[in-house]
Scaffold this motif. Structure first.
Motif, short mmCIF file in Angstrom:
data_model
loop_
_atom_site.label_atom_id
_atom_site.label_comp_id
_atom_site.label_asym_id
_atom_site.label_seq_id
_atom_site.Cartn_x
_atom_site.Cartn_y
_atom_site.Cartn_z
N LYS A 41 -20.25 2.72 -15.60
CA LYS A 41 -19.36 1.93 -14.74
C LYS A 41 -17.95 2.02 -15.30
CE LYS A 41 -22.89 -1.52 -13.64
NZ LYS A 41 -23.32 -2.90 -13.87
N ASP A 42 -16.99 1.90 -14.43
CA ASP A 42 -15.61 1.93 -14.87
C ASP A 42 -15.12 0.49 -14.96
OD1 ASP A 42 -13.18 2.74 -15.61
OD2 ASP A 42 -12.58 3.62 -13.70
N ILE A 43 -14.92 0.01 -16.18
CA ILE A 43 -14.59 -1.40 -16.33
C ILE A 43 -13.35 -1.58 -17.21
CG2 ILE A 43 -15.40 -3.63 -17.17
CD1 ILE A 43 -18.26 -2.60 -16.62
N ASP A 44 -12.45 -2.41 -16.73
CA ASP A 44 -11.22 -2.72 -17.45
C ASP A 44 -11.39 -4.06 -18.17
OD1 ASP A 44 -9.17 -1.07 -17.60
OD2 ASP A 44 -8.06 -1.85 -15.87
N LEU A 45 -10.88 -4.14 -19.36
CA LEU A 45 -10.91 -5.43 -20.05
C LEU A 45 -9.50 -6.01 -20.06
CD1 LEU A 45 -12.50 -7.47 -21.85
CD2 LEU A 45 -11.64 -6.19 -23.79
N GLU A 78 -20.38 2.34 -6.26
CA GLU A 78 -20.63 2.51 -4.82
C GLU A 78 -20.77 1.16 -4.12
OE1 GLU A 78 -23.68 3.99 -6.84
OE2 GLU A 78 -21.85 4.85 -7.66
N LEU A 79 -21.51 0.28 -4.81
CA LEU A 79 -21.73 -1.04 -4.22
C LEU A 79 -20.41 -1.80 -4.13
CD1 LEU A 79 -23.87 -2.95 -3.17
CD2 LEU A 79 -24.23 -3.77 -5.51
N ARG A 80 -19.59 -1.62 -5.16
CA ARG A 80 -18.28 -2.30 -5.15
C ARG A 80 -17.46 -1.83 -3.97
NH1 ARG A 80 -16.58 -5.09 -9.52
NH2 ARG A 80 -14.43 -4.74 -8.93
N LEU A 81 -17.43 -0.52 -3.78
CA LEU A 81 -16.66 0.03 -2.67
C LEU A 81 -17.21 -0.48 -1.34
CD1 LEU A 81 -16.11 3.65 -3.97
CD2 LEU A 81 -14.38 1.86 -3.70
N ALA A 82 -18.55 -0.53 -1.25
CA ALA A 82 -19.18 -1.01 -0.03
C ALA A 82 -18.81 -2.47 0.24
CB ALA A 82 -20.70 -0.86 -0.13
N ARG A 83 -18.59 -3.22 -0.84
CA ARG A 83 -18.22 -4.63 -0.68
C ARG A 83 -16.72 -4.81 -0.51
NH1 ARG A 83 -22.05 -7.75 -5.06
NH2 ARG A 83 -24.00 -7.50 -3.91
N GLY A 84 -16.02 -3.69 -0.45
CA GLY A 84 -14.58 -3.77 -0.23
C GLY A 84 -13.79 -4.13 -1.47
N LYS A 85 -14.38 -3.84 -2.64
CA LYS A 85 -13.61 -4.09 -3.87
C LYS A 85 -13.19 -2.75 -4.45
CE LYS A 85 -16.91 -7.52 -5.31
NZ LYS A 85 -17.51 -8.21 -6.42
N ASP A 99 -15.36 -9.77 -12.06
CA ASP A 99 -15.17 -9.77 -10.61
C ASP A 99 -16.35 -9.07 -9.94
OD1 ASP A 99 -14.71 -7.20 -11.35
OD2 ASP A 99 -12.89 -6.93 -10.16
N GLY A 100 -17.52 -9.36 -10.47
CA GLY A 100 -18.73 -8.70 -9.97
C GLY A 100 -19.39 -9.44 -8.84
N GLY A 101 -20.68 -9.30 -8.79
CA GLY A 101 -21.42 -9.81 -7.64
C GLY A 101 -21.69 -11.31 -7.64
N GLY A 102 -21.42 -11.95 -8.78
CA GLY A 102 -21.72 -13.37 -8.84
C GLY A 102 -23.23 -13.59 -8.95
N LEU A 103 -23.61 -14.84 -9.01
CA LEU A 103 -25.03 -15.14 -9.17
C LEU A 103 -25.65 -15.42 -7.81
CD1 LEU A 103 -24.99 -17.46 -12.30
CD2 LEU A 103 -25.58 -15.05 -12.18
N ASN A 104 -26.88 -15.02 -7.70
CA ASN A 104 -27.61 -15.25 -6.46
C ASN A 104 -28.44 -16.52 -6.62
OD1 ASN A 104 -29.47 -15.27 -4.38
ND2 ASN A 104 -29.46 -13.02 -4.23
N LYS A 105 -28.01 -17.59 -5.91
CA LYS A 105 -28.64 -18.90 -6.08
C LYS A 105 -30.13 -18.87 -5.75
CE LYS A 105 -25.41 -21.11 -3.85
NZ LYS A 105 -24.78 -22.08 -2.97
N GLU A 106 -30.43 -18.23 -4.63
CA GLU A 106 -31.82 -18.16 -4.17
C GLU A 106 -32.72 -17.57 -5.25
OE1 GLU A 106 -33.26 -18.92 -0.98
OE2 GLU A 106 -31.47 -20.18 -1.16
N LYS A 107 -32.23 -16.43 -5.75
CA LYS A 107 -33.01 -15.68 -6.72
C LYS A 107 -33.27 -16.53 -7.97
CE LYS A 107 -32.49 -10.84 -8.06
NZ LYS A 107 -31.44 -9.81 -8.07
N ILE A 108 -32.21 -17.22 -8.42
CA ILE A 108 -32.35 -18.03 -9.63
C ILE A 108 -33.35 -19.15 -9.39
CG2 ILE A 108 -31.15 -19.62 -11.18
CD1 ILE A 108 -28.63 -17.92 -10.69
#
Lengths: 107, 740
Positions: B428-432, B469-476, B500-509
């Motif tokens: 992944k390409d990640i900036d700190l 790919e998922l980021r691009l699909a989500r418009g980020k 700035d990722g996907g966040g947590l999925n409440k349902e799943k948790i």
């Protein structure tokens, strides 16, 4: 008192004994130039130089240059420790080009 | 054999240098072609090589030498610093770190390590092979490895004359006057004196002025010296050596890193021919051939002007000194300033600091005792003097604590490397992005926060930030961002790790929590409560277990580690936009400003930073009936009577007070009998017996010798909340607390 060793003096060879310093520079200059003028090849024995300073070093440079100008061969031999020390410090060993016995002082 | 303490210092220094090197390399890898940074890397490598040489650590020297040689080429512009080369250097850095680690432990590196080192050297040397033959004065050659390196100006084509000649050596030009011998002085005695101030790296005796035999006066001095000299002495000290001969000699002293124009001027001033002088300077190692060419070229440009009368030149010779000297002095000052800032740092054994803090703690307790006696004696003068004393003690306490404070930036910067490595591993390409690096906190806290923070960072990168790919699909943007931030808030330090990722999925948790039996089915939980479930033991929602995280151990360990530091951790998340984990830690673990309150006959200390206000119960805030909430100027405030909480007997007082405390986003009221004011509190830890008691954080000794318990506000709030949920009150049993 330093002087050119006149006993067992042989042509083409001068031994300098004692001081090779500002105190003896004046008379040594004449003696060295005379010695150089008289011989085609001159060997300067420095083994008994007990003291040398910048004036002495300067004198050696002068005579070396004079020899080069007049096309004569001049070599210094048997450098005493003080001479070696000064040559090492001044970095002029290369200028004189004589084979030297390098004695590294213990650090 | 080298004494251990020197080796220790060497190891510590090397580690620091390696850290700097790593930092610089990571910047360079991002294609920043800043010569300053390359220089920094080179200097680090060079210093390590130099000190390793002193300790006779040949493997380190050998390895660093290879790296240094390549770096030198990079610096001179012969080899480009590509990201491939930077990555190779990062590997080299790691290897070096390993070698230094072995030095620290006194162990020998394994054969595999040796082989790895050899491969790295070979790979590094491949970069050397491509370049033209060795140049004189280049520190890459092994014969002059004892000398300071000669730094080449990066760009030979540079036109302006104010390029700095990059040598670390002083340059002295001496031409002795004819009277020197007759005045009873020997030029070589100055050289020997000079050697006592530093070390003469190279000396060229200038004999050009000796005239032909016929004109030569053997009692006149015709000699001169060009000396390159390495020394820590300042200009004044070097200059003062020549006090006796100043009047009839030409003496020029150029400090390290003088400007090329100063050398140019020097060459102009000296009586010898330019070319000859240039050769001498090169021979001295003061200038590299390239630098000389530059200077001479400039020289010839100016040389078109008609020959100036000698008088003007002489006048200029006097004049000239002022700008050069000024420039030299400015340089000098800078060198001195640098040295000053270096000298103002001392390494202190952390244990000594702890001892100091302990003593200050005792001082505070003793001071409180004196205060009490003064008040009892009722002597105004004594009270005044104790007041001054306690103010001073307070200052001493603050500065003692400040000694242990370090900036969190150092810890943050380590993550640059972590992020780089992990993002490579994950593809992944990640900036700190780091902010608040200058926020200070206690050294012991900093040391312990590293591991939990690493865990959180890795976790965010692995689970938080989505694949490109998922980021691009989500418009980020394809590039993910991880942020580390720190700031001070209400006596604590807050450290945030956000992505700035996907966040947590409440349902799943929630489903997972129900499946694991952590939450009863149908339980009504707030978002925050759901998010914080991930800190429960044995919880992981990662679909795939990677070797980074997702094995279900970790987040609960993180939470436990942080709680051990009297801190807390919580999490905010917006699905699809990212999450933020907030760690809240106390600034220090040793001494706090406390607020003392009385309940019955007992005294309690509440950390002053958490106290918002004190109001009188019933007058300003009133209980509207349920015994759980107060109405504070229209605000709902949960409250608790400390008398009830700690089960204290004794008569009720007529007017009770409410201390409003805040922790993070929560506020609560504590009802007490008496407000006794501020009190400097030395925190003494409670024994293991009380470790299950969450509402007490420790105890302290009052001036009177009595013991006061320190209220752990977050713990107390947690307990209140917990009990309210459980619907029952488990009172604190005080039977065990008897301390003298």
């Amino acid at each position: 008192m330093a002087n050119v060793k006149n006993k067992k003096q042989q042509p083409g060879r001068i031994a300098i004994t004692g001081e090779l310093t500002i105190y003896t520079a004046l008379e040594l200059k004449d003696q060295l130039l005379t010695g150089l003028a008289e011989a085609e090849e001159l060997e300067l024995d420095l083994s008994e130089v007990g003291e040398i300073d910048a004036a002495g070093l300067q004198l050696l440079v002068m005579i070396k240059q004079q020899a080069a100008v007049s096309g004569k061969a001049l070599s210094f031999t048997g450098h005493s420790p003080v001479v070696l020390d000064l040559l090492d410090l001044s970095g002029l060993a290369g200028f004189f080009g004589d084979p030297l016995l390098i004695v590294r002082k213990p650090l | 054999m080298i004494p251990d303490e020197y080796l220790q210092t060497f190891v510590v220094e090397c580690k620091e240098l390696l850290e700097q090197m790593e930092e610089a390399l990571l910047i360079v890898e991002q294609a920043e072609q800043d010569p300053e940074i390359i220089n920094a890397i080179f200097r680090a490598a060079h210093t390590i090589k130099g000190s390793a040489g002193m300790f006779g650590l040949d493997p380190v020297v050998e390895f660093t030498h290879a790296a240094e040689s390549v770096l030198d080429r990079v610096r001179s512009g012969e080899v480009a610093m590509t990201s491939v080369l930077a990555a190779l250097f990062i590997e080299a850095h790691d290897h070096l770190k390993e070698l230094i680690g072995h030095v620290a432990e006194g162990s020998h590196p394994a054969e595999a390590t040796d082989n790895h080192g050899k491969t790295l050297i070979a790979r590094l040397e491949a970069y050397l092979g491509e370049t033209p033959a060795e140049q004189p004065g280049n520190s890459g050659s092994s014969d002059n490895s004892g000398e300071m390196p000669v730094i080449q100006t990066a760009n030979v084509e540079r036109e302006h004359s104010d390029a700095v000649v990059g040598t670390d050596l002083w340059h002295l030009s001496l031409r002795f006057g004819p009277e020197v011998f007759r005045n009873g002085m020997d030029p070589f005695s100055f050289v020997r004196c000079l050697a006592s101030l530093g070390s003469i790296e190279e000396l060229v005796t200038v004999i050009d002025a000796i005239p032909a035999a016929a004109q030569m006066d053997p009692e006149s001095c015709y000699l001169g010296f060009e000396i390159s000299f390495s020394s820590d002495a300042d200009k004044l000290a070097i200059d003062s050596l020549f006090n006796f001969v100043r009047s009839d000699c030409f003496i020029r002293i150029l400090p390290p890193r003088s400007k090329a124009s100063e050398y140019q001027r020097l060459i102009q001033e000296l009586p010898e021919q330019e070319m000859r002088l240039g050769e001498i300077l090169v021979k001295c190692g003061t200038l590299t051939p390239e630098e000389l060419d530059n200077i001479l070229r400039l020289q010839s440009q100016h040389g078109d002007a008609p020959q100036r009368p000698i008088g003007e030149v002489l006048v200029e010779q006097q004049m000239v000194s002022s700008p050069v000297v000024e420039a030299a002095l400015a340089k000098q000052q800078q060198v001195k300033d640098n040295k000053k800032s270096e000298a103002s740092l001392i390494r202190v054994d952390a244990e000594k600091l702890d001892e100091l803090i302990n003593l200050v703690g005792e001082l505070i307790i003793a001071g409180a005792g004196t205060n009490l006696i003064a008040r009892r004696a009722g002597m105004a003068e004594l009270m005044e003097s104790t007041a001054t004393l306690s103010r001073l003690v307070e200052d001493v306490r603050d500065s003692a604590l400040a000694l242990r404070m370090v900036q969190i930036g150092g810890t943050f910067n380590r993550f640059t490397r972590v992020v780089r490595d992990v993002s490579k591993e994950l593809g992944k390409d990640i900036d700190l992005v780091i902010s608040g690096g200058d926020t200070e906190l206690d050294k012991t806290v900093v040391e312990k926060i590293g591991d939990p923070l690493t865990h959180l960072v890795r976790n965010s990168m692995d689970h938080g930030i989505e694949a490109a790919e998922l980021r691009l699909a989500r418009g980020k943007s394809a590039k993910g961002t991880l942020r580390l931030n720190a700031y001070h808030d209400a006596g604590s330090i807050v450290i945030e790790v956000s992505d700035d990722g996907g966040g947590l999925n409440k349902e799943k948790i929630l489903n997972k929590a129900i499946e694991r039996g952590l939450v009863a089915e149908g339980a009504n939980l707030s978002d925050k409560e759901i998010y914080n479930l991930i800190f429960e033991a044995g919880f992981s929602t990662a679909d795939a277990v990677s070797n980074l995280s997702g094995r279900g151990v970790g987040m609960d360990v993180v939470k436990r580690n942080i709680q051990a530091l009297r801190g807390s951790v919580d999490l905010d998340s917006i699905e699809g936009q990212g999450s933020t984990i907030r760690i809240r830690l106390p600034l220090t673990l040793a001494i706090i400003d406390g607020f003392m309150v009385g309940v019955g006959n007992a005294s309690y200390v509440i950390p002053l930073d958490m106290v918002v206000e004190c109001v009188e119960l019933n007058a300003w805030a009133s209980d509207e009936g349920d015994g759980q909430y107060l109405n504070l100027r229209g605000e709902v405030l949960p409250y608790r009577r400390l008398r009830d909480h700690f089960v204290i007997d004794g008569d009720m007082v007529q007017r009770e007070n409410v201390v409003v405390v805040r922790y993070g986003e929560h506020k609560a009221g504590l009802v007490v009998d008496k407000l006794m004011g501020e009190f400097q509190t030395v925190i003494k830890p409670l024994g293991k017996l009380f470790s299950s008691e969450k509402s007490i954080g420790g105890f302290t000794i009052l001036g009177s010798g009595e013991v006061a318990l320190i209220v752990d506000v977050p713990g107390l709030m947690g307990q209140i909340e917990h009990e309210r949920e459980a619907g029952e009150v488990v009172p604190f049993t005080r039977s065990g607390v008897v301390m003298h």
